[in-house]
Scaffold this active site. Structure first.
Site, PDB file in Angstrom:
ATOM      1  N   LYS A 248      11.490   3.117  -1.846  1.00 56.32           N
ATOM      2  CA  LYS A 248      10.711   2.968  -0.499  1.00 56.32           C
ATOM      3  C   LYS A 248      11.516   3.623   0.713  1.00 56.32           C
ATOM      4  O   LYS A 248      10.642   4.180   1.615  1.00 56.32           O
ATOM      5  CB  LYS A 248      10.590   1.357  -0.162  1.00 56.32           C
TER       6      LYS A 248
ATOM      7  N   GLN B 136      13.288  -7.576   0.238  1.00 55.30           N
ATOM      8  CA  GLN B 136      12.862  -7.423  -1.075  1.00 55.30           C
ATOM      9  C   GLN B 136      12.962  -8.700  -2.154  1.00 55.30           C
ATOM     10  O   GLN B 136      14.006  -9.424  -2.081  1.00 55.30           O
ATOM     11  CB  GLN B 136      13.761  -6.406  -1.817  1.00 55.30           C
TER      12      GLN B 136
ATOM     13  N   ASP C 246       4.744  -6.504   4.523  1.00 56.85           N
ATOM     14  CA  ASP C 246       4.471  -6.605   3.085  1.00 56.85           C
ATOM     15  C   ASP C 246       3.237  -7.528   3.177  1.00 56.85           C
ATOM     16  O   ASP C 246       2.476  -7.549   1.844  1.00 56.85           O
ATOM     17  CB  ASP C 246       5.718  -7.562   2.529  1.00 56.85           C
TER      18      ASP C 246
END
Ligand code: NAP
Length: 291
Positions: A53, A97, A120
């Protein structure tokens, strides 16, 4: 006839190019889109996702602020960090994460993120907006799948889509996006409580496997000509590989003999997830309230 293999990487590169242009336009206004990437511990799979990412952000001309905490970091420490990032006007998106260590309440952490920075798309406000069809951040993997299907001009309206998996990050949001009017599919969701999985998968015009179970979907479970999207990314031990494992999807590759289209693992859904994340970050920076 074997299935046409869907090149998710190629589609993702087009999106990444567009994002790069949008980021450059922001740069001309003196804005540097920035994603804070928070990782606890050293889970190898998480580490590789985070690295991918961050690399993609840099390639798109955006910034990543890499924050690494120990696996034993306290929940209060993580909550204070999120509060700081929420208040920081140079940070446009926050990504924590997952999965988090067991001593941390994941729901509490996700809910602490400012919805305006929830790139997200996991915050309850983002999920609510998605379900209601209101503007907001869409979760990256489900959005990536729908984007890919639309981009390939797969007939979706009226199609029967069967989603195997009901997680909050893939299966459930994906089913929600597929049933929206702009996609207009009829959706079945399967899970471990589903009786006779094959009966459902065999009815799918579009079969999406998001179960986290290597090669769960066998060729005989696929309707001839169906579009098969394999979301699964599983590490299967393989002594022949340097790393000691290989990546395997939730679909047996032999299903390509039955399917009309199929996504590979890797190179199918994975690159789309990253592209959608980049799109969310640039969008966050575009709409951010800079006053
Ligand atoms: P998850 O939270 O473990 O959820 C898996 C879901 O699949 C659950 O709803 C489970 O049912 C269902 N399931 C498991 N085995 C099943 C079976 N034998 N029959 C029917 N249903 C079954 O996993 P996730 O986070 O959604 O991830 C799913 C997969 O996608 C994983 O391999 C993950 O690594 C991958 N993934 C890939 C990307 C990407 O970018 N490519 C992104 C995210 C995730 P129950 O609810 O009944 O337990």
């Amino acid at each position: 006839m074997p299935a046409i293999v869907i090149d998710g990487k190629a589609v993702s590169l087009k999106i990444r190019e567009e994002v790069k242009q949008r980021a450059a336009a922001l740069g001309e206004r003196g804005i540097a889109p920035c994603l804070a990437v928070v990782l606890l511990g050293e889970n190898p799979a998480s580490l590789s996702y985070v690295t991918a990412k961050e690399k993609a952000l840099t390639e798109a001309g955006m910034k990543s602020r890499d924050i690494r905490l120990s696996a034993g970091a306290a929940e209060t420490e993580l909550l204070s960090l999120i509060a700081e990032l929420n208040a920081d006007k140079t940070v446009h998106g926050i990504l924590v994460q997952l999965p988090l260590p067991a001593h941390i309440n994941t729901d509490r952490i996700i809910s602490a993120i400012d919805p305006a920075k929830d790139v997200d798309g996991f915050h309850p406000v983002s999920v609510g907006n998605m379900v209601l069809g209101r503007p907001g951040f869409l979760p990256c993997t489900p959005h990536g799948v729908v984007f890919l299907l639309k981009e390939l001009k797969i007939p979706l309206s009226g199609a029967h889509a069967v989603v195997v998996g009901r997680s909050n990050i893939v299966g459930v949001p994906l089913a929600n996006l597929l049933v929206r009017r702009d996609v207009n599919a009829t959706v079945t969701i399967c899970h471990t409580g589903t009786r006779d999985l094959s009966r459902h998968t065999l009815e799918a015009d579009i079969l999406i496997a998001a179960a986290g179970s290597p090669a769960l979907i066998k060729p005989e479970m696929v309707k001839p000509g169906a579009v098969v999207i394999d979301v699964g990314v599983n590490r299967v031990p393989d002594s022949a590989k340097e790393k000691g494992y290989r990546l395997c999807g939730d679909v047996d590759p032999a299903a390509a003999e039955n399917a009309g289209y199929i996504t590979p693992v890797p190179g199918g859904v994975g690159p789309m997830t990253i592209a959608m994340l980049l799109q969310n970050v640039v969008q966050a920076a575009e709409v951010y309230n800079y006053e």
